[in-house]
Enzyme design. Structure first.
Site, mmCIF file in Angstrom:
data_model
loop_
_atom_site.group_PDB
_atom_site.id
_atom_site.type_symbol
_atom_site.label_atom_id
_atom_site.label_comp_id
_atom_site.label_asym_id
_atom_site.label_seq_id
_atom_site.Cartn_x
_atom_site.Cartn_y
_atom_site.Cartn_z
ATOM 1 N N SER A 265 0.810 -1.230 0.000
ATOM 2 C CA SER A 265 0.000 0.000 0.000
ATOM 3 C C SER A 265 0.839 1.274 0.000
ATOM 4 C CB SER A 265 -0.894 0.034 1.248
ATOM 5 O OG SER A 265 -1.704 -1.100 1.300
ATOM 6 N N GLU A 266 0.261 2.301 -0.608
ATOM 7 C CA GLU A 266 0.865 3.640 -0.596
ATOM 8 C C GLU A 266 -0.245 4.648 -0.323
ATOM 9 O OE1 GLU A 266 2.981 4.225 -4.283
ATOM 10 O OE2 GLU A 266 4.193 2.415 -3.968
ATOM 11 N N SER B 291 -2.563 4.629 -3.210
ATOM 12 C CA SER B 291 -2.988 3.327 -3.747
ATOM 13 C C SER B 291 -3.227 2.342 -2.619
ATOM 14 C CB SER B 291 -1.956 2.778 -4.734
ATOM 15 O OG SER B 291 -0.706 2.603 -4.118
ATOM 16 N N THR C 179 2.454 -3.115 8.290
ATOM 17 C CA THR C 179 2.425 -3.900 9.541
ATOM 18 C C THR C 179 3.795 -4.517 9.802
ATOM 19 O OG1 THR C 179 0.086 -4.406 9.225
ATOM 20 C CG2 THR C 179 1.313 -5.904 10.650
ATOM 21 N N GLY D 228 -21.497 -1.147 31.863
ATOM 22 C CA GLY D 228 -20.525 -0.051 32.021
ATOM 23 C C GLY D 228 -19.101 -0.581 32.054
ATOM 24 N N GLU E 273 -5.997 -5.894 4.057
ATOM 25 C CA GLU E 273 -5.990 -7.032 3.109
ATOM 26 C C GLU E 273 -7.273 -7.067 2.266
ATOM 27 O OE1 GLU E 273 -4.094 -10.671 3.860
ATOM 28 O OE2 GLU E 273 -2.886 -9.867 5.489
HETATM 29 C C1 LIG Z 1 -3.533 -1.134 10.668
HETATM 30 C C2 LIG Z 1 -3.274 -1.312 9.205
HETATM 31 C C3 LIG Z 1 -2.324 -2.218 8.793
HETATM 32 C C4 LIG Z 1 -2.057 -2.387 7.434
HETATM 33 N N1 LIG Z 1 -1.054 -3.236 7.038
HETATM 34 C C5 LIG Z 1 -0.665 -3.253 5.734
HETATM 35 C C6 LIG Z 1 0.482 -3.989 5.329
HETATM 36 O O1 LIG Z 1 1.144 -4.663 6.129
HETATM 37 N N2 LIG Z 1 0.852 -3.938 4.027
HETATM 38 C C7 LIG Z 1 0.173 -3.206 3.101
HETATM 39 O O2 LIG Z 1 0.577 -3.196 1.946
HETATM 40 N N3 LIG Z 1 -0.940 -2.492 3.460
HETATM 41 C C8 LIG Z 1 -1.358 -2.501 4.749
HETATM 42 N N4 LIG Z 1 -2.457 -1.762 5.128
HETATM 43 C C9 LIG Z 1 -3.180 -1.002 4.132
HETATM 44 C C10 LIG Z 1 -4.562 -1.559 3.839
HETATM 45 O O3 LIG Z 1 -4.451 -2.738 3.105
HETATM 46 C C11 LIG Z 1 -5.371 -0.464 3.144
HETATM 47 O O4 LIG Z 1 -5.646 0.524 4.119
HETATM 48 C C12 LIG Z 1 -6.646 -0.996 2.543
HETATM 49 O O5 LIG Z 1 -6.351 -1.803 1.441
HETATM 50 C C13 LIG Z 1 -7.587 0.116 2.115
HETATM 51 O O6 LIG Z 1 -6.921 1.060 1.337
HETATM 52 P P1 LIG Z 1 -7.081 2.626 1.687
HETATM 53 O O7 LIG Z 1 -6.758 2.804 3.132
HETATM 54 O O8 LIG Z 1 -6.252 3.393 0.718
HETATM 55 O O9 LIG Z 1 -8.596 2.949 1.487
HETATM 56 P P2 LIG Z 1 -9.307 3.312 0.098
HETATM 57 O O10 LIG Z 1 -8.884 2.359 -0.959
HETATM 58 O O11 LIG Z 1 -9.145 4.758 -0.162
HETATM 59 O O12 LIG Z 1 -10.817 3.008 0.455
HETATM 60 C C14 LIG Z 1 -11.625 3.902 1.213
HETATM 61 C C15 LIG Z 1 -13.059 3.395 1.148
HETATM 62 O O13 LIG Z 1 -13.527 3.399 -0.211
HETATM 63 C C16 LIG Z 1 -14.000 2.117 -0.556
HETATM 64 N N5 LIG Z 1 -13.722 1.868 -1.981
HETATM 65 C C17 LIG Z 1 -12.540 1.953 -2.628
HETATM 66 N N6 LIG Z 1 -12.698 1.621 -3.911
HETATM 67 C C18 LIG Z 1 -14.010 1.302 -4.070
HETATM 68 C C19 LIG Z 1 -14.824 0.865 -5.168
HETATM 69 N N7 LIG Z 1 -14.283 0.640 -6.372
HETATM 70 N N8 LIG Z 1 -16.145 0.651 -4.961
HETATM 71 C C20 LIG Z 1 -16.701 0.843 -3.751
HETATM 72 N N9 LIG Z 1 -15.989 1.256 -2.664
HETATM 73 C C21 LIG Z 1 -14.667 1.475 -2.838
HETATM 74 C C22 LIG Z 1 -13.239 1.152 0.340
HETATM 75 O O14 LIG Z 1 -13.933 -0.083 0.483
HETATM 76 C C23 LIG Z 1 -13.213 1.945 1.640
HETATM 77 O O15 LIG Z 1 -14.437 1.799 2.307
HETATM 78 C C24 LIG Z 1 -2.777 -1.628 6.484
HETATM 79 C C25 LIG Z 1 -3.747 -0.730 6.899
HETATM 80 C C26 LIG Z 1 -3.992 -0.540 8.244
HETATM 81 C C27 LIG Z 1 -5.017 0.464 8.672
#
Ligand SMILES: Cc1cc2nc3c(=O)[nH]c(=O)nc-3n(C[C@H](O)[C@H](O)[C@H](O)COP(=O)(O)OP(=O)(O)OC[C@H]3O[C@@H](n4cnc5c(N)ncnc54)[C@H](O)[C@@H]3O)c2cc1C
Length: 385
Positions: free
Chosen positions: A133-134, A137, A165, A347, A370
């Protein structure tokens, strides 16, 4: 299909599996249990817990014995994640990322030389992290912008990863970067980057709602030189590694949420058996019995889905739909069960003196990482419609 998988009930464990589960259960209760609150408050994984996870072989469950691992199967990793998450889902995700993503990716995609180099370390003392993730993205993971430019035999990485993570504890990072942003997903390549590589730094650590003891950090690459022999799989085929490991990894998140819910249920049932109102213990009221029965039923349904997906994977059968469904269902279920557990405590459920408050906070992440719940539904829709 192998005959041994033909007709056994899903929750029937072999003797080895029962012994393994009992060992992990005891370890989680005795060694992790007393530290859960302090780790959550300090936002810090206890180093002794990590050491013991290695000593028990829980960080290299599917590492073949010839590379120093336990030589277990995917289902064993799922059992371990479930049991640990019953006590602390933050430790559960550490074990999950190590086994279902990092070890899994190396066992499947590394060359023999790479396996000899890294698998013994992952089994013995080195935590792994998985960096896809970025900032721009997340769900659209293949829009990643981290660049890898070829220079002689090496690649030079530039960019930033977010939400990674295990980043604070990790010694090995599987990092996805693109060799050509205009090539879309076909430019994505996986690299193994070691902690301490010049130009690589672990950045800001996130201050989170739940699983606070699990570190989640940004990674920064500034002209980070990665030798060509640290490419994992083929150049330009990193998308395949990402898709396939995450397809499997999400069964682990299902197991984490399953364990969390089972833990919350256990606390709620004990509390209901002790707490008295109107001259009776709470569990004597039918309304309370029915709530606990409903929670137990949902947990059992999730367990069947998680075990089925894991056993299908071990049997070499299609499991994509079952993996997405189990992750989707288990994370919805965990949030509901943890929320009800807070209510059973009244509570006392709302304060940090009791464990359900933390489990309720921890449950939220299951719907996000994930692949968010929407992304799971997108996968399921494609497969069922
Ligand atoms: C505690 C934590 C640990 C993590 N660990 C890792 C890790 O080890 N490695 C790694 O690579 N990543 C990691 N992540 C990243 C994680 O996988 C992403 O946060 C996740 O995939 C969602 O991406 P985003 O946060 O950019 O949300 P977004 O993609 O911006 O999504 C925001 C909202 O929009 C919705 N959405 C997006 N696209 C659509 C669509 N086409 N149609 C309908 N709804 C949509 C999503 O379902 C969500 O509700 C971690 C995240 C957290 C919070």
């Amino acid at each position: 299909m192998n005959e041994q998988f033909s007709a056994a009930p899903l929750t029937l464990l072999s003797q080895d599996e029962q012994m393994f589960r009992a060992t992990v259960r005891r370890f989680a209760a005795e060694q992790i249990g007393p530290l859960v609150r302090a780790m959550d408050e300090a936002q810090q994984m206890n180093a002794g817990v990590i050491r013991q996870l290695f000593e028990l072989g829980l960080m290299g469950i599917a590492v073949p014995e010839e590379y120093g691992g336990v030589g277990g199967c995917f289902f064993d990793a799922i059992l371990a994640v479930e049991e640990i998450s019953t006590v602390d889902p933050a430790v559960g995700v550490l074990v999950d990322v190590q086994n279902t993503l990092c070890v899994n990716a190396l066992v499947r995609w590394a060359t023999e030389e790479q396996k000899r180099r890294w698998l013994p370390r992952l089994a013995a003392d080195t935590v792994g992290a998985y960096a896809l993730s970025e900032a721009s993205s997340g769900s659209d993971a293949f829009a990643l912008q981290t660049r890898a430019v070829r220079r002689g035999d090496d690649y030079v990485l530039n960019g930033q990863k977010l939400w990674i993570t295990n980043a604070k504890e990790a010694g090995l990072f599987i990092v996805f970067a693109t060799i050509d942003t205009s090539a879309g997903y076909k430019g994505i390549t996986a690299f193994v980057v070691e902690k301490g590589a010049a130009g690589f730094e672990v950045g800001k650590k996130e201050d989170k709602l739940g699983i606070r003891a699990s570190s989640t950090c940004e990674l920064i690459f500034r002209d980070c030189v990665v030798p060509g022999n640290q490419v994992l799989g083929e150049v330009g085929k990193g998308y395949k590694i990402a898709i396939e490991t995450l397809n499997e990894g999400r069964i682990g998140i299902g197991a984490q949420m399953l364990g969390l819910a089972a833990g919350a249920w256990g606390h709620a049932a004990r509390w209901a058996g002790e707490r008295k109102q109107f001259g009776k213990t709470l569990v004597e009221f039918q309304a309370m019995q029915f709530q606990l029965a409903e929670m137990a039923t949902e947990i059992e349904a999730a367990r069947l889905m998680v075990y089925n997906a894991a056993r299908l994977k071990d049997a070499g059968m299609d499991f994509l739909k079952e993996a997405a469904m189990c992750k989707y269902f288990a994370s919805q279920m965990a949030e509901r069960v943890a929320s009800l557990a807070v209510e059973v405590f009244g509570g006392a459920g709302f304060v940090k003196d009791y464990p359900v408050e933390k489990l309720y906070r921890d449950a939220k992440i299951g719907k996000i990482y994930e692949g968010t719940s929407f992304m799971q539904l997108a996968t399921i829709s494609k497969l069922v419609l």
